[in-house]
Motif scaffolding. Sequence first.
Motif, PDB file in Angstrom:
ATOM      1  N   CYS A  26       1.007  -1.060   0.065  1.00 19.52           N
ATOM      2  CA  CYS A  26       0.032  -0.137   0.218  1.00 19.52           C
ATOM      3  C   CYS A  26       0.642   1.066   0.016  1.00 19.52           C
ATOM      4  O   CYS A  26       0.504   2.236  -0.609  1.00 19.52           O
ATOM      5  CB  CYS A  26      -0.962   0.148   1.143  1.00 19.52           C
ATOM      6  N   ALA A  31      -9.117  -0.075  -0.303  1.00 22.80           N
ATOM      7  CA  ALA A  31      -9.963  -0.816   0.851  1.00 22.80           C
ATOM      8  C   ALA A  31     -10.705  -1.689   0.219  1.00 22.80           C
ATOM      9  O   ALA A  31     -11.205  -2.788   0.319  1.00 22.80           O
ATOM     10  CB  ALA A  31     -10.643   0.179   1.681  1.00 22.80           C
ATOM     11  N   GLU A  32     -11.475  -1.168  -0.993  1.00 20.22           N
ATOM     12  CA  GLU A  32     -12.505  -1.994  -1.826  1.00 20.22           C
ATOM     13  C   GLU A  32     -11.841  -3.096  -2.445  1.00 20.22           C
ATOM     14  O   GLU A  32     -12.198  -4.114  -2.407  1.00 20.22           O
ATOM     15  CB  GLU A  32     -13.463  -0.944  -2.880  1.00 20.22           C
ATOM     16  N   VAL A  68     -10.944  -4.761   2.737  1.00 23.11           N
ATOM     17  CA  VAL A  68     -10.632  -4.316   4.086  1.00 23.11           C
ATOM     18  C   VAL A  68     -11.410  -2.940   4.368  1.00 23.11           C
ATOM     19  O   VAL A  68     -11.733  -2.433   3.125  1.00 23.11           O
ATOM     20  CB  VAL A  68      -9.170  -4.338   4.105  1.00 23.11           C
ATOM     21  N   THR A  69     -11.289  -2.688   5.641  1.00 22.17           N
ATOM     22  CA  THR A  69     -11.791  -1.374   5.817  1.00 22.17           C
ATOM     23  C   THR A  69     -11.067  -0.164   5.358  1.00 22.17           C
ATOM     24  O   THR A  69      -9.732  -0.442   5.492  1.00 22.17           O
ATOM     25  CB  THR A  69     -12.215  -1.354   7.288  1.00 22.17           C
ATOM     26  N   LYS A  70     -11.645   1.024   5.222  1.00 24.85           N
ATOM     27  CA  LYS A  70     -10.639   2.167   4.869  1.00 24.85           C
ATOM     28  C   LYS A  70      -9.810   2.345   6.115  1.00 24.85           C
ATOM     29  O   LYS A  70      -8.774   2.698   5.916  1.00 24.85           O
ATOM     30  CB  LYS A  70     -11.460   3.128   4.435  1.00 24.85           C
ATOM     31  N   SER A  71     -10.422   2.433   7.369  1.00 23.59           N
ATOM     32  CA  SER A  71      -9.835   2.561   8.485  1.00 23.59           C
ATOM     33  C   SER A  71      -8.607   1.899   8.551  1.00 23.59           C
ATOM     34  O   SER A  71      -7.343   2.277   9.120  1.00 23.59           O
ATOM     35  CB  SER A  71     -10.661   2.568   9.820  1.00 23.59           C
ATOM     36  N   ARG A  72      -8.566   0.495   8.329  1.00 25.80           N
ATOM     37  CA  ARG A  72      -7.384  -0.461   8.253  1.00 25.80           C
ATOM     38  C   ARG A  72      -6.066   0.336   7.343  1.00 25.80           C
ATOM     39  O   ARG A  72      -5.103   0.170   7.713  1.00 25.80           O
ATOM     40  CB  ARG A  72      -7.801  -1.894   7.800  1.00 25.80           C
ATOM     41  N   ILE A  73      -6.663   0.650   6.136  1.00 24.72           N
ATOM     42  CA  ILE A  73      -5.520   1.253   5.336  1.00 24.72           C
ATOM     43  C   ILE A  73      -5.004   2.369   5.890  1.00 24.72           C
ATOM     44  O   ILE A  73      -3.923   2.812   5.984  1.00 24.72           O
ATOM     45  CB  ILE A  73      -6.117   1.574   4.135  1.00 24.72           C
ATOM     46  N   LYS A 130      -7.231   5.702  -0.655  1.00 28.13           N
ATOM     47  CA  LYS A 130      -7.536   4.829   0.437  1.00 28.13           C
ATOM     48  C   LYS A 130      -8.624   3.929   0.341  1.00 28.13           C
ATOM     49  O   LYS A 130      -8.795   2.769   0.529  1.00 28.13           O
ATOM     50  CB  LYS A 130      -7.565   5.881   1.600  1.00 28.13           C
ATOM     51  N   LYS A 131      -9.926   4.737  -0.083  1.00 28.85           N
ATOM     52  CA  LYS A 131     -11.097   3.835  -0.304  1.00 28.85           C
ATOM     53  C   LYS A 131     -11.059   2.912  -1.448  1.00 28.85           C
ATOM     54  O   LYS A 131     -11.519   1.832  -1.214  1.00 28.85           O
ATOM     55  CB  LYS A 131     -11.980   5.133  -0.709  1.00 28.85           C
TER      56      LYS A 131
END
Length: 487
Positions: free
Chosen positions: A129, A149-150, A154-159, A145-146
Amino acid sequence: MSDNNTEEVKLDDLVKDDSIYPRKNISRKTVESYATALRAGAKFPSITYQQVRENEEIKAVIIDGLHRKLAWDKLSEEEKDEASKIKLEPWKKGILDKEESLEELRIASVKFNLQHGDRLKETDLEMQCARIVEDRSPREIRGIKKELAEQFEVTKSRISQMKEVTKKYNQKVASRDSKIYKLSCLGCTQKEISEKVDINQPNVSKNIRKFSAKLSNILEIGEDEGKSISELSDDHGIDEPILWHKKLEGKPDIERGELFFDPDEDEYPFELYNLWRFSKCDERLGTKWPGNVPGQIAVNLLYYYTEQGNLVVDPMAGGGSTVDACLVMGRKCRAYDINPPDNQVSIQKHDITKGFPTEADDADFIFLDPPYWKQKEEAYDEESNNLASLPLDEFYDACGEIFRSAFSTLKKGGHIGMIIGPTQESMKIKDHVHVLYNLLKEEFDFTNRIIVPYSTQQAQAYDVADAEKKQYMLKVYRDLLVFEKGG
């Protein structure tokens, strides 16, 4: 971009490309267990690969299945004959250009490695990433980031919480804000800054205020800790001239000149005589560039012929030493070059033989540092319309056109300075200063002539040997001519 001229790919042809494949470390345990399973006749999923072109070379890079490939490599030829063959499957048909497709190759490799087998570690996902956001602006990083994540489910917060991604983002923000502040100090408008740096125009002034406060804080803490400007520059990744600009706010020129003052060699912060000896370029001013002149020359010219807040124009800015001198001395600056360095946002690409840009109008000082005809011809881009490659008469004609254009750009009472050295080929010397002096005299009033010697160490050994053999002197000086635009 791809083409369909694919070549037959065999298992032994597959290679790991570290810039694409996401795993930093290989699990030897996994490789051994896969090799044992292959010997026992186990069947494995296909290895996904992609043919790419890089520097005219075509190679088949692994997208997914590196452990399977390494396990296969551990088998003997007899074992390979008896084992079940691992099938190969291309990710996309055709051959991709690696440079153009690098990001999608990285994303594809991560997606495959997240899905099965020895799943991708969090540190490897984070590294990939970080690679993907490497060359993006802060605004682009926020947007991607979004998307990541897609793509990786995974979640955007994880990125967002990945340390390496956050580190890259913070570095990009600091670099962007530093550029914004620098351009503002040099006199660029908010609209210009918005166009040069990826930021919305309404946010420019806010970023300038925040970065200015940040610089004040850095300098205050640095002073308490006894750190030098050089150390603070290294600690925070901020160019020294920007820190000096902030530190010297409101200070007179004489204090600014003390930055370049050596009490063991100098009797005054600025040159008192018309012989300016600078043995080398001050590394704090500009970057290394073919034909660079010491930035101390610009510092002294600014002291004698401009005032703080004046506009200085350098149409042959090269490595940017004049730009940095203007930052330290508190002058505005418009800088251009036919082939500017990639890392110099303050130098705009422009061919001065086409005239001065309109934003350079009403300049208080113009500094010209043309190539000394063929002296540095090999250092410039052959395809560029550069002065170094012109025949001598055309070189003089081009300089004359630049002088006439400069007259229109310079305000009344402003000055133009030009530094030029002779071209010497063995005993033959072309001392350009005489011709260029007369061309300048057609437009301007003569003010001063300053001699700027080279260091004798800059003479090449073969030139010295030739001069000794043929009994002639080497020219180790440059002329710095200063003229004024009269009424």
